[in-house]
Design a protein around this motif. Structure first.
Motif, short mmCIF file in Angstrom:
data_model
loop_
_atom_site.label_atom_id
_atom_site.label_comp_id
_atom_site.label_asym_id
_atom_site.label_seq_id
_atom_site.Cartn_x
_atom_site.Cartn_y
_atom_site.Cartn_z
N ASP A 141 -6.76 -12.15 34.66
CA ASP A 141 -7.34 -10.87 34.57
C ASP A 141 -6.26 -9.61 35.07
OD1 ASP A 141 -9.72 -12.02 34.39
OD2 ASP A 141 -10.07 -12.14 36.54
N LYS A 142 -5.59 -9.98 36.05
CA LYS A 142 -4.64 -8.94 36.41
C LYS A 142 -3.48 -8.52 35.40
CE LYS A 142 -5.28 -10.18 41.53
NZ LYS A 142 -5.71 -8.96 41.72
N VAL A 143 -3.04 -9.53 34.84
CA VAL A 143 -1.97 -9.21 33.58
C VAL A 143 -2.71 -8.60 32.53
CG1 VAL A 143 -0.61 -10.06 32.06
CG2 VAL A 143 -0.53 -11.22 34.20
N LEU A 193 5.55 -4.50 35.58
CA LEU A 193 4.39 -4.23 36.63
C LEU A 193 3.69 -5.30 36.92
CD1 LEU A 193 3.45 -1.94 38.30
CD2 LEU A 193 1.80 -1.48 36.50
N ALA A 194 3.63 -6.57 35.92
CA ALA A 194 2.66 -7.35 35.99
C ALA A 194 3.47 -8.44 37.34
CB ALA A 194 2.61 -8.20 34.84
N ALA A 228 -6.37 -3.49 38.46
CA ALA A 228 -6.04 -4.79 38.65
C ALA A 228 -6.54 -5.70 39.97
CB ALA A 228 -4.35 -4.94 38.90
N TYR A 229 -7.22 -4.58 40.81
CA TYR A 229 -7.72 -4.95 42.13
C TYR A 229 -9.21 -5.42 41.61
CZ TYR A 229 -4.85 -2.55 45.25
OH TYR A 229 -3.70 -2.23 46.02
N SER A 230 -9.58 -5.42 40.45
CA SER A 230 -10.79 -5.90 40.07
C SER A 230 -10.89 -7.45 39.53
CB SER A 230 -11.63 -5.08 38.72
OG SER A 230 -10.66 -5.31 37.73
#
Length: 293
Positions: free
Chosen positions: A189-191, A78-79, A181-183
């Motif tokens: 950050d996203k991972v 997903l990452a 993840a949008y944040s």
């Protein structure tokens, strides 16, 4: 200016970013969605390859620890989807937010879902074929393939209602991971945002339709074509996996899990957060989704 930069989006800005992304997916060219869907199916399949590898020989490890490790490594899939902009059916259920706002039509939503779903299936099957042709199932004296077969059989032993409920729970976590993840503003950050929710669903045995498009067809292929040397090395009894078949997969797993994924992600996350934040989004106007220059 540097003073205008915020390290993460606010919840209302996240809702706007999720809705804008949904509009872009549903109104984009179907060919683009198809190609990005192929990659997403492949990335999730590769995440499951990593999961299977982590479970080989794990019988001597406490169950919970082995499953948590498997969940963390599976999150790689997903990452990659998030970081490359690939289109995954389970997260595409969030396009219900754009439909709720009237920014897309039902036709656009359903076409996007169909295109991405089919593409995810093809992408997953492509990796499955490559893994089988590469003989990966023979790794660890066929222990790798044994994990695939045992996992596939376990997934097919759920009742319809159990599979549906596990699909709901799974996509609650997947869409929460995407929403979180949008944040983020950076790769790190996203991972981090996606890893633990995904580890939770995998470790807990929840059901993900796209992941199952890889795992169970691989189990079916191993059962049918692996040969006597595989069964001799693995120590498994072929008759124990007689129900690992295409009809069983499609009717008893993929169908209820897909329905559950739509409910869990599209309704229980997408529509819930749209209901919470849509007034703020409408009054505040478009939210910034990236750092200002």
């Amino acid at each position: 200016m540097a003073d205008d930069f915020h390290p993460m989006l606010t919840p209302a800005e996240m809702a706007r970013a999720a809705e804008d992304a949904a509009v872009a997916k549903a109104t984009g060219r179907p060919l683009k969605s198809f190609l990005l869907g192929l990659t997403a199916g492949g990335y999730i399949a590769l995440g499951f390859v990593f999961f299977v590898t982590s479970q080989v020989g794990a019988a001597t490890v406490p169950y919970g620890l082995a499953r948590v490790v498997g969940g963390i490594v599976f999150a790689t899939g997903l990452a990659l989807v998030v970081l490359t902009g690939a289109e995954l059916f389970t997260s595409s259920t969030l396009t219900l937010t754009a439909r709720a706002s009237g920014r897309i039509t039902w036709g656009q939503l359903l076409l996007n879902w169909l295109v991405v779903y089919v593409a995810n299936f093809i992408g997953s099957i492509t990796i499955m074929v490559l893994v089988f042709l590469g003989g990966v199932h023979h790794n660890a004296k066929s222990g790798w393939g044994a994990v695939v077969l045992n996992t596939s059989a376990a997934k097919l032993h759920h009742t319809f209602v159990e599979s549906l409920a596990l699909g709901v729970l799974c996509n609650l976590m997947v869409c929460l991971a995407i929403w979180a993840a949008y944040s983020g503003r950076t790769t790190t950050d996203k991972v981090i945002a996606v890893t633990m929710p995904i580890a939770l669903f995998v470790a807990s045995g929840f059901e993900h339709s796209v992941a199952n498009m890889f795992m169970i067809p691989l189990g079916i292929t191993i059962r049918q074509f692996a040969g006597d040397d595989f069964w001799a090395q693995s120590g498994l009894d072929p008759s124990a996996f007689a129900d690992v078949t295409w009809p069983s997969f499609l009717a008893h797993n993929l169908l209820p899990v897909t329905i559950g994924n739509v409910i869990g992600g599209g309704v229980m996350i997408g529509i819930l957060y749209w209901t919470v934040f849509h007034l703020a989004v409408r009054h505040d106007g478009p939210a910034s989704v990236g750092p200002k220059p």
